[in-house]
Scaffold this motif. Structure first.
Motif: not given
Length: 440
Positions: A301, A320, A332, A335
């Motif tokens: 992350s 990711i 995650l 993000v």
């Protein structure tokens, strides 16, 4: 003939040895009884063959039978042995008293030392510092044990003073420990390890590393020392060294995988928090981390957010997705929703994950943001509302406020922004900051 004689002799010898072992295994009183019976039988046998003993002394003459004379000699020998033992026992009375007195004194010393250690373990630091003052005179007579015990007491007293925040008393005991540690080859790292522990408690990583410098130069590095070095690297901001020693301790099973992942996340965030971030810094962090470590949720992350700052949305998205295949973590997804790469492909991916994993804050947030980016306002508002049902997030409140404002619902947008402001005041740390907070 020779073989027959040799075999017979071996069997006879084995029989004698077995008889001797069985004889020694008997109770002692039975052994003496058998020996006495044999002696009586021998004497009576000699008496049956005749014989007498005559003692002349001036005009006196005493005649004994041979058996009587032998028994008298045996009795005199026994009386002499008993008298000798009695005199020896009487002569040893002063020495026994001295040994008993010394034993009581040593028992008292051991008990006091044990009480001191137990008080230190229980956190009774005032009693420890008070009792430590009396140990100097208690161990004057024990030259071999005096110096080690004094060093042990000095360390416990210094640590107790440190826990009580009495720095003057701590300094005095550390000076005492320094004097006692001179010319000592046993436990040479006692003083630097103690100073390093004090520095770590005071969150002075540089001072801790300076104290541990002499310990690190040795050939053998103990797990306890390496743990202290790991904490010192984190406090002093030496991020590459923190990654290196974390991997070393993890390979030795000296720290948990949770703490190791946390350290790597902290190190990555520390190296990527520069105001002027460039791609070489991101590449340096990725080179320091192994492939498995880079795909852990925390480091992944942090690196992905750094890539997003540099406009590398596609690289962040691939990172990711690879990390989620290794270990699933909802952080995650937050993000992933910020990766402005291929909105349709990302949305399809998240919907597939939603069917496999079910609903959560990260899943609802990602679906809401991606629907919002793809222009599907109705579904975006629905999923953002669903994310707020899981957790009152400032980001979710602000995103929903923007959505409401886009829908011309200004009153609701104002209410959501007020809620976001109140939430940020009550909880000023964001989720990434909380995950990077020191754990020591």
């Amino acid at each position: 003939m020779w073989n027959l004689w040799w075999g017979t002799s071996i069997r006879l010898r084995r029989t004698c040895v077995a008889f001797y072992e069985q004889f020694l295994a008997m109770p002692r009183i039975l052994v003496w009884a058998i020996l006495f019976a044999i002696a009586v039988a021998v004497v009576m046998g000699m008496q049956s063959m005749g014989g007498a003993v005559t003692i002349w002394w001036s005009d006196w003459r005493i005649d004994f039978a041979l058996s009587t004379a032998i028994f008298i000699l045996i009795g005199l020998a026994i009386v002499h042995l008993l008298l000798t033992q009695l005199l020896r026992w009487i002569g040893d009375i002063p020495e026994r008293f001295r040994r008993a007195r010394l034993h009581r004194k040593e028992s008292k010393r051991i008990k006091r030392l044990a009480d001191l250690a137990l008080d230190f373990t229980e956190g009774r630091y005032a009693r420890v510092t008070k009792a430590a003052e009396e140990f100097e005179r208690d161990f004057d007579g024990l030259e071999d044990a005096k110096r080690p015990v004094q060093r042990l007491v000095a360390v416990m007293a210094a640590k107790a003073s440190h826990e009580m925040r009495d720095m003057a008393l701590r300094s005095r005991w550390m000076k005492r420990l320094e004097v006692l540690s001179r010319d000592e080859t046993d436990h040479p790292h006692l003083q630097p390890l103690t100073l390093a522990q004090f520095a770590l408690d005071e969150r002075d990583g540089k001072a801790a590393l300076q104290s541990l410098d002499s310990v690190l130069q040795g050939e053998r590095r103990q797990i306890h020392t390496l743990r202290q070095v790991m904490k010192a690297y984190q406090l002093s901001g030496q991020w590459p060294e923190l990654i290196r020693i974390t991997k070393l301790l993890e390979n030795r099973s000296a720290i948990s995988h949770v703490l190791a992942d946390h350290n790597r996340e902290v190190a990555a965030r520390g190296m990527l928090s520069a105001p002027r971030l460039d791609r070489s810094q991101v590449r340096h962090v990725m080179d320091l981390l192994s492939k498995d470590d880079l795909h852990r949720p925390g480091p992944a992350s942090v690196v992905a957010r750094a890539m997003l700052k540099l406009g590398q949305a596609s690289e962040a998205r691939r990172l990711i997705e690879a990390s989620l295949k290794v270990q699933w973590d909802d952080r995650l997804l937050e993000v992933y929703a910020d990766c402005e790469d291929d909105c349709a492909a990302q949305l399809a991916k998240v919907e597939e994950w939603s069917r496999e994993r079910g609903d959560s804050f990260g899943m609802s947030w990602a679906l809401g943001r991606l629907h919002q980016r793809c222009g599907q306002a109705g579904k975006a508002g629905l999923y953002l509302e669903q994310a707020l049902e899981h957790r009152q997030s400032v980001r979710a409140l602000l995103a929903l406020a923007d959505w409401a404002e886009a829908q011309s619902d200004t009153e609701r947008a104002r209410d959501l922004r007020q809620r976001a402001l109140a939430a940020s005041v009550l909880n000023p740390l964001t989720a990434p900051e909380r995950s990077a907070a020191p754990q020591y």
